[in-house]
Design a protein around this motif. Sequence first.
Motif, short mmCIF file in Angstrom:
data_model
loop_
_atom_site.label_atom_id
_atom_site.label_comp_id
_atom_site.label_asym_id
_atom_site.label_seq_id
_atom_site.Cartn_x
_atom_site.Cartn_y
_atom_site.Cartn_z
N VAL A 202 0.84 -1.20 0.00
CA VAL A 202 0.00 0.00 0.00
C VAL A 202 0.87 1.25 0.00
O VAL A 202 0.68 2.17 -0.80
CB VAL A 202 -0.94 -0.01 1.22
N LYS A 203 1.85 1.27 0.90
CA LYS A 203 2.77 2.40 0.98
C LYS A 203 4.06 1.94 1.63
O LYS A 203 4.04 1.32 2.69
CB LYS A 203 2.15 3.55 1.78
N ASP A 204 5.17 2.23 1.01
CA ASP A 204 6.47 1.84 1.54
C ASP A 204 6.92 2.92 2.52
O ASP A 204 7.49 3.94 2.14
CB ASP A 204 7.48 1.67 0.41
N TRP A 205 6.66 2.68 3.80
CA TRP A 205 6.99 3.66 4.84
C TRP A 205 7.75 2.95 5.96
O TRP A 205 7.18 2.60 6.98
CB TRP A 205 5.73 4.32 5.38
N PRO A 206 9.03 2.69 5.74
CA PRO A 206 9.81 1.93 6.73
C PRO A 206 9.95 2.69 8.05
O PRO A 206 10.27 3.88 8.07
CB PRO A 206 11.16 1.75 6.04
N TRP A 207 9.70 1.99 9.16
CA TRP A 207 9.93 2.57 10.48
C TRP A 207 11.41 2.61 10.79
O TRP A 207 11.88 3.54 11.44
CB TRP A 207 9.21 1.75 11.54
N PHE A 208 12.13 1.60 10.34
CA PHE A 208 13.56 1.50 10.58
C PHE A 208 14.26 1.29 9.23
O PHE A 208 14.48 0.15 8.81
CB PHE A 208 13.88 0.34 11.53
N PRO A 209 14.61 2.36 8.54
CA PRO A 209 15.22 2.21 7.22
C PRO A 209 16.66 1.70 7.32
O PRO A 209 17.57 2.41 7.74
CB PRO A 209 15.19 3.65 6.66
N VAL A 210 16.85 0.44 6.96
CA VAL A 210 18.18 -0.15 7.01
C VAL A 210 18.67 -0.56 5.63
O VAL A 210 19.81 -0.99 5.47
CB VAL A 210 18.20 -1.39 7.94
N ARG A 211 17.80 -0.41 4.62
CA ARG A 211 18.21 -0.77 3.27
C ARG A 211 19.14 0.30 2.70
O ARG A 211 19.01 1.48 3.00
CB ARG A 211 16.99 -0.94 2.36
N ARG A 212 20.01 -0.16 1.85
CA ARG A 212 20.95 0.74 1.18
C ARG A 212 20.73 0.64 -0.32
O ARG A 212 20.59 -0.46 -0.86
CB ARG A 212 22.39 0.39 1.52
N THR A 213 20.70 1.79 -0.98
CA THR A 213 20.49 1.84 -2.42
C THR A 213 21.63 2.63 -3.06
O THR A 213 22.15 3.58 -2.47
CB THR A 213 19.16 2.50 -2.77
N LEU A 214 21.97 2.23 -4.28
CA LEU A 214 23.00 2.92 -5.03
C LEU A 214 22.41 4.18 -5.67
O LEU A 214 21.33 4.14 -6.25
CB LEU A 214 23.58 2.02 -6.12
N VAL A 215 23.11 5.28 -5.52
CA VAL A 215 22.65 6.56 -6.06
C VAL A 215 23.62 7.00 -7.15
O VAL A 215 24.84 7.06 -6.93
CB VAL A 215 22.56 7.64 -4.96
N ARG A 216 23.09 7.30 -8.32
CA ARG A 216 23.93 7.77 -9.42
C ARG A 216 24.14 9.28 -9.29
O ARG A 216 23.20 10.03 -9.03
CB ARG A 216 23.26 7.46 -10.76
N ARG A 217 25.36 9.69 -9.47
CA ARG A 217 25.69 11.11 -9.41
C ARG A 217 26.20 11.59 -10.74
O ARG A 217 26.83 10.89 -11.47
CB ARG A 217 26.74 11.38 -8.32
#
Length: 217
Positions: A202-217
Amino acid sequence: MIAARRGFVRFGTWVVAEALRLLTSNIAYVKRGSGLSLSVMARFSPHEREIGLTILSAGLLLATVGGTYVLLRSRHGLALTAMRDDPVAASSQGVDVAKMRFIVFLLSAAGTGLAGAVYFMAQLRITPSSGFDPNWSSICIFIVMVGGIGRLEGPIIGALLYFFSTRFFGEYGATYLVGLGILTLLVALYAPGGIWSILTRVKDWPWFPVRRTLVRR
């Protein structure tokens, strides 16, 4: 080979737990299995005990959840994630798999030991057979599988669900336990990620954000 080793470790821990239960059941200090009443708690009134146990439980909750969150956000959390996905690949990248597993085992043992201490303080009695009851494992499996595997939010939701279900349906005895087992089976078949995975659709609203994502710069 890896699967067989994991199965051996699981059965091995059960054997060790049973051996410790038999050992503690023969200790004279706990009346050789009949149990030991915590007479020292009689110094406090029921109201004082409730306040103290509430504070201890809240502190233990904050320490375990907060400590786990900090651990997963650290570089050791990356190592644990790599170990979960592929221990061999993690070892090839410099992760000391055996050491990390031992550390996690010690931290888990400390947390469960403190939780057991608070539980027996609430019961006012120490009973070895109750402490080594296999039902504790079943409860943990239910909480994690129904709440959500692999996320901190999952066990919290599962624990709340188990708490309220025992309060409202515990009087039904075996029928209530069968219902929990069927619920666990249905979640494992149709929602392997648990209730938390359904909520995130329904909605991705993590209480404890522990995931890591690659960000392009």
